[in-house]
Design a protein around this motif. Structure first.
Motif, PDB file in Angstrom:
ATOM      1  N   SER A  79     -10.939  26.423  13.792  1.00  0.00           N
ATOM      2  CA  SER A  79     -11.647  27.514  13.459  1.00  0.00           C
ATOM      3  C   SER A  79     -12.495  28.057  14.187  1.00  0.00           C
ATOM      4  O   SER A  79     -13.305  27.550  15.033  1.00  0.00           O
ATOM      5  N   ASP A  80     -12.522  29.445  14.403  1.00  0.00           N
ATOM      6  CA  ASP A  80     -13.777  30.361  14.833  1.00  0.00           C
ATOM      7  C   ASP A  80     -13.957  30.032  16.483  1.00  0.00           C
ATOM      8  O   ASP A  80     -15.178  29.603  16.779  1.00  0.00           O
ATOM      9  N   ILE A  81     -13.024  29.696  17.315  1.00  0.00           N
ATOM     10  CA  ILE A  81     -13.148  29.596  18.641  1.00  0.00           C
ATOM     11  C   ILE A  81     -13.809  30.955  19.367  1.00  0.00           C
ATOM     12  O   ILE A  81     -13.465  32.041  18.967  1.00  0.00           O
ATOM     13  N   ILE A  82     -14.413  30.407  20.325  1.00  0.00           N
ATOM     14  CA  ILE A  82     -15.238  31.479  21.013  1.00  0.00           C
ATOM     15  C   ILE A  82     -14.590  31.424  22.543  1.00  0.00           C
ATOM     16  O   ILE A  82     -15.097  32.188  23.238  1.00  0.00           O
ATOM     17  N   GLU A  83     -14.052  30.615  23.007  1.00  0.00           N
ATOM     18  CA  GLU A  83     -13.483  30.320  24.358  1.00  0.00           C
ATOM     19  C   GLU A  83     -12.225  29.677  24.547  1.00  0.00           C
ATOM     20  O   GLU A  83     -11.997  28.812  23.703  1.00  0.00           O
ATOM     21  N   ILE A  84     -11.307  30.187  25.293  1.00  0.00           N
ATOM     22  CA  ILE A  84     -10.015  29.377  25.542  1.00  0.00           C
ATOM     23  C   ILE A  84     -10.169  28.950  26.960  1.00  0.00           C
ATOM     24  O   ILE A  84     -10.095  29.640  27.963  1.00  0.00           O
ATOM     25  N   GLN A  85     -10.339  27.512  27.091  1.00  0.00           N
ATOM     26  CA  GLN A  85     -10.378  26.888  28.398  1.00  0.00           C
ATOM     27  C   GLN A  85      -8.809  26.694  29.066  1.00  0.00           C
ATOM     28  O   GLN A  85      -8.568  26.717  30.245  1.00  0.00           O
ATOM     29  N   SER A  86      -7.880  26.301  28.205  1.00  0.00           N
ATOM     30  CA  SER A  86      -6.435  26.278  28.377  1.00  0.00           C
ATOM     31  C   SER A  86      -5.736  26.440  27.270  1.00  0.00           C
ATOM     32  O   SER A  86      -6.398  26.584  26.113  1.00  0.00           O
ATOM     33  N   PHE A  90      -9.914  24.409  23.383  1.00  0.00           N
ATOM     34  CA  PHE A  90     -10.696  25.661  22.970  1.00  0.00           C
ATOM     35  C   PHE A  90     -12.184  25.142  22.818  1.00  0.00           C
ATOM     36  O   PHE A  90     -12.658  24.004  22.749  1.00  0.00           O
ATOM     37  N   VAL A  91     -13.077  26.112  22.734  1.00  0.00           N
ATOM     38  CA  VAL A  91     -14.525  25.832  22.473  1.00  0.00           C
ATOM     39  C   VAL A  91     -14.719  26.677  21.133  1.00  0.00           C
ATOM     40  O   VAL A  91     -14.544  27.830  20.938  1.00  0.00           O
ATOM     41  N   ARG A  92     -15.693  26.007  20.219  1.00  0.00           N
ATOM     42  CA  ARG A  92     -16.171  26.592  18.985  1.00  0.00           C
ATOM     43  C   ARG A  92     -17.576  26.140  19.013  1.00  0.00           C
ATOM     44  O   ARG A  92     -18.025  25.108  19.492  1.00  0.00           O
ATOM     45  N   THR A  93     -18.182  26.778  18.023  1.00  0.00           N
ATOM     46  CA  THR A  93     -19.640  26.560  17.929  1.00  0.00           C
ATOM     47  C   THR A  93     -19.900  25.718  16.708  1.00  0.00           C
ATOM     48  O   THR A  93     -19.157  25.727  15.365  1.00  0.00           O
ATOM     49  N   ILE A  94     -20.789  24.831  16.628  1.00  0.00           N
ATOM     50  CA  ILE A  94     -21.272  23.931  15.341  1.00  0.00           C
ATOM     51  C   ILE A  94     -22.622  23.938  15.146  1.00  0.00           C
ATOM     52  O   ILE A  94     -23.605  24.251  15.988  1.00  0.00           O
ATOM     53  N   TYR A  95     -23.183  23.571  13.870  1.00  0.00           N
ATOM     54  CA  TYR A  95     -24.538  23.641  13.645  1.00  0.00           C
ATOM     55  C   TYR A  95     -25.276  24.734  14.087  1.00  0.00           C
ATOM     56  O   TYR A  95     -26.233  25.203  14.840  1.00  0.00           O
ATOM     57  N   ALA A  96     -24.775  26.024  13.463  1.00  0.00           N
ATOM     58  CA  ALA A  96     -25.185  27.360  13.255  1.00  0.00           C
ATOM     59  C   ALA A  96     -25.480  27.819  14.593  1.00  0.00           C
ATOM     60  O   ALA A  96     -26.394  28.733  14.967  1.00  0.00           O
ATOM     61  N   VAL A 103     -12.787  21.462  21.966  1.00  0.00           N
ATOM     62  CA  VAL A 103     -11.798  20.726  21.112  1.00  0.00           C
ATOM     63  C   VAL A 103     -10.389  20.623  21.900  1.00  0.00           C
ATOM     64  O   VAL A 103     -10.015  21.863  22.373  1.00  0.00           O
ATOM     65  N   GLN A 104      -9.682  19.717  22.314  1.00  0.00           N
ATOM     66  CA  GLN A 104      -8.401  19.616  22.438  1.00  0.00           C
ATOM     67  C   GLN A 104      -7.474  19.452  21.641  1.00  0.00           C
ATOM     68  O   GLN A 104      -7.565  18.440  20.694  1.00  0.00           O
ATOM     69  N   CYS A 105      -6.311  20.339  21.289  1.00  0.00           N
ATOM     70  CA  CYS A 105      -5.398  20.126  20.133  1.00  0.00           C
ATOM     71  C   CYS A 105      -4.228  19.939  20.847  1.00  0.00           C
ATOM     72  O   CYS A 105      -3.768  20.679  21.785  1.00  0.00           O
ATOM     73  N   ASP A 106      -3.701  18.686  20.301  1.00  0.00           N
ATOM     74  CA  ASP A 106      -2.383  18.248  20.754  1.00  0.00           C
ATOM     75  C   ASP A 106      -1.228  18.630  20.047  1.00  0.00           C
ATOM     76  O   ASP A 106      -0.086  18.036  19.734  1.00  0.00           O
ATOM     77  N   ALA A 108       1.992  20.392  18.400  1.00  0.00           N
ATOM     78  CA  ALA A 108       2.972  21.299  19.070  1.00  0.00           C
ATOM     79  C   ALA A 108       2.885  22.728  18.414  1.00  0.00           C
ATOM     80  O   ALA A 108       3.018  23.462  19.510  1.00  0.00           O
ATOM     81  N   ILE A 109       2.593  22.936  17.586  1.00  0.00           N
ATOM     82  CA  ILE A 109       2.297  24.450  17.153  1.00  0.00           C
ATOM     83  C   ILE A 109       0.699  24.454  17.000  1.00  0.00           C
ATOM     84  O   ILE A 109       0.351  23.549  15.923  1.00  0.00           O
ATOM     85  N   LYS A 110       0.025  25.385  17.687  1.00  0.00           N
ATOM     86  CA  LYS A 110      -1.317  25.390  17.534  1.00  0.00           C
ATOM     87  C   LYS A 110      -1.587  26.538  16.632  1.00  0.00           C
ATOM     88  O   LYS A 110      -1.343  27.830  16.679  1.00  0.00           O
ATOM     89  N   VAL A 111      -2.544  26.221  15.493  1.00  0.00           N
ATOM     90  CA  VAL A 111      -2.992  27.538  14.590  1.00  0.00           C
ATOM     91  C   VAL A 111      -4.505  27.425  14.591  1.00  0.00           C
ATOM     92  O   VAL A 111      -5.080  26.370  14.434  1.00  0.00           O
ATOM     93  N   PHE A 112      -5.075  28.693  15.013  1.00  0.00           N
ATOM     94  CA  PHE A 112      -6.577  28.816  15.017  1.00  0.00           C
ATOM     95  C   PHE A 112      -6.947  30.166  14.742  1.00  0.00           C
ATOM     96  O   PHE A 112      -6.129  31.175  14.740  1.00  0.00           O
ATOM     97  N   THR A 113      -8.240  30.434  14.386  1.00  0.00           N
ATOM     98  CA  THR A 113      -8.742  31.718  14.204  1.00  0.00           C
ATOM     99  C   THR A 113      -9.654  31.997  15.344  1.00  0.00           C
ATOM    100  O   THR A 113     -10.381  30.885  16.056  1.00  0.00           O
ATOM    101  N   VAL A 114      -9.887  33.337  15.699  1.00  0.00           N
ATOM    102  CA  VAL A 114     -10.802  33.641  16.655  1.00  0.00           C
ATOM    103  C   VAL A 114     -11.988  34.451  16.066  1.00  0.00           C
ATOM    104  O   VAL A 114     -12.057  35.225  15.353  1.00  0.00           O
ATOM    105  N   ARG A 115     -13.100  34.245  16.813  1.00  0.00           N
ATOM    106  CA  ARG A 115     -14.194  34.949  16.954  1.00  0.00           C
ATOM    107  C   ARG A 115     -14.264  36.192  17.424  1.00  0.00           C
ATOM    108  O   ARG A 115     -14.556  36.191  18.796  1.00  0.00           O
ATOM    109  N   GLY A 116     -13.870  37.189  17.026  1.00  0.00           N
ATOM    110  CA  GLY A 116     -13.374  38.321  17.603  1.00  0.00           C
ATOM    111  C   GLY A 116     -14.811  38.883  18.387  1.00  0.00           C
ATOM    112  O   GLY A 116     -14.414  39.630  19.499  1.00  0.00           O
ATOM    113  N   THR A 117     -15.913  38.914  18.265  1.00  0.00           N
ATOM    114  CA  THR A 117     -16.878  39.367  19.003  1.00  0.00           C
ATOM    115  C   THR A 117     -17.132  38.344  20.405  1.00  0.00           C
ATOM    116  O   THR A 117     -18.005  38.988  21.332  1.00  0.00           O
TER     117      THR A 117
END
Length: 279
Positions: A79-86, A90-96, A103-106, A108-117
């Protein structure tokens, strides 16, 4: 020689995988038009490579979709990724927003939400795509849509506005938010609020900016009477230029502000509005 052949086959396999890789963007909409943040999500999808498709689904629908899609596919969503490295990292923020988590997601089908800003909006011209209408299956009858109440405003939408004026508990009442509305009208800005102002009943919660509200990243963010709690900073710290108006010189908001004005907002804001009117 065998190693060279194996390496060649791996490259060929990787090329085929990239060719058949595709990404589905589930568009946000208000049943009439797409929300501008959808274009930012398209930009994020393009960084994965492969074909990008966009799904505009439902009429008068308001349920959370991504958790249900992930549940049906039996995969872990990111959830709420702010960068796609590959395509799988993915990169997301934690602790406010104080820590960046890679995060590396292995799956087969990847489901994620994006922080549009965190992504630029995709161009609205120059592309071409076919439109295919699908007939949904009949409802299962477990729930019933009753109504949706939306706050209507002539001002820009908060998450896509180029200028945002936000007020905090320092405004003391909901009636005093008129000072911000007048200023926003001169700047063609959206109006937001801190959680403290929302919890105090000054304004409705759809105006809340922060970790538990809306994430904004306008070109100009003006914080009026906002102390700068960490939850609020998490929702606006990526703004291009931050201006803070507060009578307390020790307010945390000044630590992230590009420009700070230590003054009584009830005097400073009307003066700013009058100067803008003269221009």
């Amino acid at each position: 020689m065998l190693r060279a052949v194996a390496a060649q086959r791996l490259r060929r396999a990787a090329s085929l995988l990239r060719r058949f890789q595709s990404t589905l963007v589930i568009a946000e909409h208000n049943n009439e038009t797409l929300t501008p943040i959808t274009l930012n999500t398209v930009t994020a999808a393009k960084r994965l490579g492969g074909e990008v498709s966009c799904l505009v689904a439902g009429t008068s629908c308001d349920k959370n979709l991504i958790p249900r899609v992930a549940g049906k596919l039996d995969v872990a969503p990111v959830s709420d990724i702010i960068e796609i490295q590959s395509p799988d990292t993915f990169v997301r923020t934690i602790y406010a927003g104080n820590i960046l988590c890679t995060v590396q997601c292995d799956e087969a089908i990847k489901v994620f939400t994006v922080r549009g800003t965190s992504f630029e909006a995709a161009p609205t011209s120059g592309g071409s795509a076919s439109v295919e209408k699908l007939t949904p299956p009949p409802p299962v009858g477990l729930s019933e849509w009753i109504e949706q109440k939306l706050t209507k405003s002539d001002r820009p939408e908060l998450t896509s506005a180029k200028v945002v004026v936000s007020g905090g508990r320092g405004l003391k009442s909901g009636e005093n938010f008129k000072l911000l509305y007048d200023l926003a009208d001169q700047l063609h800005a959206a109006v937001g609020a801190s959680r403290a102002a929302v919890d105090a009943g000054f304004v409705p919660n759809d105006m809340q900016v922060g970790q538990t509200g809306k994430i904004v990243a306008p070109e100009l963010y003006i914080a009026v009477g906002i102390s700068g709690a960490i939850q609020h900073l998490a929702g606006m710290k990526d703004s291009k230029t931050i201006v803070a108006i507060n009578k307390d010189p020790e307010a945390p908001i000044f630590q992230v502000a590009d420009y700070g004005l230590v003054a009584d907002l009830f005097q400073a804001v009307p003066e700013m509005t009058e100067l803008l009117k003269k221009k």
